[in-house]
Design a protein around this motif. Sequence first.
Motif, PDB file in Angstrom:
ATOM      1  N   GLU A  71       0.833  -1.213   0.000  1.00  0.00           N
ATOM      2  CA  GLU A  71       0.000   0.000   0.000  1.00  0.00           C
ATOM      3  C   GLU A  71       0.865   1.258   0.000  1.00  0.00           C
ATOM      4  O   GLU A  71       0.562   2.240  -0.675  1.00  0.00           O
ATOM      5  CB  GLU A  71      -0.937  -0.002   1.210  1.00  0.00           C
ATOM      6  N   ARG A  72       1.952   1.242   0.770  1.00  0.00           N
ATOM      7  CA  ARG A  72       2.881   2.381   0.815  1.00  0.00           C
ATOM      8  C   ARG A  72       3.522   2.590  -0.563  1.00  0.00           C
ATOM      9  O   ARG A  72       3.626   3.718  -1.046  1.00  0.00           O
ATOM     10  CB  ARG A  72       3.947   2.139   1.882  1.00  0.00           C
ATOM     11  N   ASP A  73       3.933   1.500  -1.200  1.00  0.00           N
ATOM     12  CA  ASP A  73       4.505   1.586  -2.547  1.00  0.00           C
ATOM     13  C   ASP A  73       3.521   2.264  -3.505  1.00  0.00           C
ATOM     14  O   ASP A  73       3.888   3.181  -4.245  1.00  0.00           O
ATOM     15  CB  ASP A  73       4.807   0.196  -3.115  1.00  0.00           C
ATOM     16  N   ALA A  74       2.294   1.782  -3.496  1.00  0.00           N
ATOM     17  CA  ALA A  74       1.281   2.307  -4.416  1.00  0.00           C
ATOM     18  C   ALA A  74       1.003   3.782  -4.144  1.00  0.00           C
ATOM     19  O   ALA A  74       0.855   4.579  -5.080  1.00  0.00           O
ATOM     20  CB  ALA A  74      -0.008   1.488  -4.299  1.00  0.00           C
ATOM     21  N   ALA A  75       0.940   4.157  -2.875  1.00  0.00           N
ATOM     22  CA  ALA A  75       0.665   5.551  -2.521  1.00  0.00           C
ATOM     23  C   ALA A  75       1.782   6.475  -3.007  1.00  0.00           C
ATOM     24  O   ALA A  75       1.515   7.567  -3.540  1.00  0.00           O
ATOM     25  CB  ALA A  75       0.476   5.689  -1.010  1.00  0.00           C
ATOM     26  N   VAL A  76       3.027   6.057  -2.844  1.00  0.00           N
ATOM     27  CA  VAL A  76       4.168   6.870  -3.280  1.00  0.00           C
ATOM     28  C   VAL A  76       4.132   7.050  -4.795  1.00  0.00           C
ATOM     29  O   VAL A  76       4.233   8.171  -5.310  1.00  0.00           O
ATOM     30  CB  VAL A  76       5.507   6.252  -2.819  1.00  0.00           C
ATOM     31  N   LEU A  77       3.975   5.943  -5.519  1.00  0.00           N
ATOM     32  CA  LEU A  77       3.967   6.039  -6.982  1.00  0.00           C
ATOM     33  C   LEU A  77       2.783   6.840  -7.496  1.00  0.00           C
ATOM     34  O   LEU A  77       2.928   7.654  -8.420  1.00  0.00           O
ATOM     35  CB  LEU A  77       3.987   4.639  -7.608  1.00  0.00           C
ATOM     36  N   PRO A 103       8.583  17.089   4.179  1.00  0.00           N
ATOM     37  CA  PRO A 103       8.956  16.245   5.326  1.00  0.00           C
ATOM     38  C   PRO A 103       7.751  15.711   6.110  1.00  0.00           C
ATOM     39  O   PRO A 103       7.778  14.557   6.564  1.00  0.00           O
ATOM     40  CB  PRO A 103       9.820  17.177   6.174  1.00  0.00           C
ATOM     41  N   GLY A 104       6.696  16.503   6.240  1.00  0.00           N
ATOM     42  CA  GLY A 104       5.527  16.064   7.001  1.00  0.00           C
ATOM     43  C   GLY A 104       4.774  14.902   6.381  1.00  0.00           C
ATOM     44  O   GLY A 104       3.938  14.277   7.043  1.00  0.00           O
ATOM     45  N   ASP A 105       5.049  14.579   5.124  1.00  0.00           N
ATOM     46  CA  ASP A 105       4.403  13.431   4.486  1.00  0.00           C
ATOM     47  C   ASP A 105       4.937  12.105   5.019  1.00  0.00           C
ATOM     48  O   ASP A 105       4.229  11.104   5.006  1.00  0.00           O
ATOM     49  CB  ASP A 105       4.632  13.461   2.965  1.00  0.00           C
ATOM     50  N   ILE A 106       6.180  12.097   5.456  1.00  0.00           N
ATOM     51  CA  ILE A 106       6.818  10.838   5.857  1.00  0.00           C
ATOM     52  C   ILE A 106       6.083  10.155   7.018  1.00  0.00           C
ATOM     53  O   ILE A 106       5.761   8.969   6.920  1.00  0.00           O
ATOM     54  CB  ILE A 106       8.316  11.054   6.168  1.00  0.00           C
ATOM     55  N   PRO A 107       5.782  10.843   8.117  1.00  0.00           N
ATOM     56  CA  PRO A 107       5.085  10.143   9.209  1.00  0.00           C
ATOM     57  C   PRO A 107       3.715   9.586   8.787  1.00  0.00           C
ATOM     58  O   PRO A 107       3.302   8.542   9.291  1.00  0.00           O
ATOM     59  CB  PRO A 107       4.928  11.226  10.282  1.00  0.00           C
ATOM     60  N   ARG A 108       3.043  10.261   7.873  1.00  0.00           N
ATOM     61  CA  ARG A 108       1.737   9.754   7.419  1.00  0.00           C
ATOM     62  C   ARG A 108       1.901   8.548   6.500  1.00  0.00           C
ATOM     63  O   ARG A 108       1.202   7.546   6.651  1.00  0.00           O
ATOM     64  CB  ARG A 108       0.970  10.864   6.695  1.00  0.00           C
ATOM     65  N   LEU A 109       2.808   8.627   5.548  1.00  0.00           N
ATOM     66  CA  LEU A 109       2.993   7.532   4.594  1.00  0.00           C
ATOM     67  C   LEU A 109       3.686   6.326   5.218  1.00  0.00           C
ATOM     68  O   LEU A 109       3.434   5.195   4.820  1.00  0.00           O
ATOM     69  CB  LEU A 109       3.835   8.011   3.408  1.00  0.00           C
ATOM     70  N   TRP A 115      12.051   2.477  10.923  1.00  0.00           N
ATOM     71  CA  TRP A 115      13.091   3.507  10.862  1.00  0.00           C
ATOM     72  C   TRP A 115      12.517   4.905  11.082  1.00  0.00           C
ATOM     73  O   TRP A 115      13.277   5.869  11.219  1.00  0.00           O
ATOM     74  CB  TRP A 115      13.807   3.466   9.508  1.00  0.00           C
ATOM     75  N   LEU A 116      11.202   5.038  11.125  1.00  0.00           N
ATOM     76  CA  LEU A 116      10.555   6.345  11.206  1.00  0.00           C
ATOM     77  C   LEU A 116      11.058   7.191  12.370  1.00  0.00           C
ATOM     78  O   LEU A 116      11.312   8.392  12.222  1.00  0.00           O
ATOM     79  CB  LEU A 116       9.030   6.181  11.296  1.00  0.00           C
ATOM     80  N   GLY A 117      11.235   6.591  13.525  1.00  0.00           N
ATOM     81  CA  GLY A 117      11.624   7.322  14.731  1.00  0.00           C
ATOM     82  C   GLY A 117      12.980   8.009  14.658  1.00  0.00           C
ATOM     83  O   GLY A 117      13.257   8.901  15.466  1.00  0.00           O
ATOM     84  N   TYR A 118      13.800   7.641  13.699  1.00  0.00           N
ATOM     85  CA  TYR A 118      15.125   8.255  13.590  1.00  0.00           C
ATOM     86  C   TYR A 118      15.092   9.612  12.888  1.00  0.00           C
ATOM     87  O   TYR A 118      16.063  10.365  12.965  1.00  0.00           O
ATOM     88  CB  TYR A 118      16.105   7.308  12.882  1.00  0.00           C
TER      89      TYR A 118
END
Length: 150
Positions: A71-77, A103-109, A115-118
């Motif tokens: 789902e993440r792959d599809a959303a990015v593309l 940058p604010g898109d990363i926590p949502r996607l 690795w998100l917390g880094y």
Amino acid sequence: MFQLRGHHLLCLLGYRGMGYSAEYTENMTRLHTTLRMQPQTQVELVAGPDDLCRHFPEDQPCHCDERTVHERDAAVLERMGLKPGDRLPWRTLEERLAATFIPGDIPRLCSTCPWLGYGVCEDGVRRLRRGEGLYPVQASGGVGDGLTGE
């Protein structure tokens, strides 16, 4: 040419030499460095496991085929106006990433990413939007900073 899945385009922006294993880290560093130094390198977008997933350690639970990853792959593309099978130079992908994401898109996607917390991916998006390209990474020869992604 490299094969990459959608969400790994974002992972490359945040890559700092951390990985799931020595082999995974070495492969990702090689791929990342090639794209950084030779931005004309062609990338084929794929659905599912790619040139990074192929080096995921066999002794760890593999998430490469999990529904949330697809789902993440599809959303990015989709946001980038791309689809599996498209082939573009990395330079063009960088331009599209910079124009598409903040940058604010990363926590949502990437809410389920270990690795998100880094915060490195948000930093990578900032860097790309400033026109600085991928972060320079030195080969670490192992699991960067002792991180395992768990």
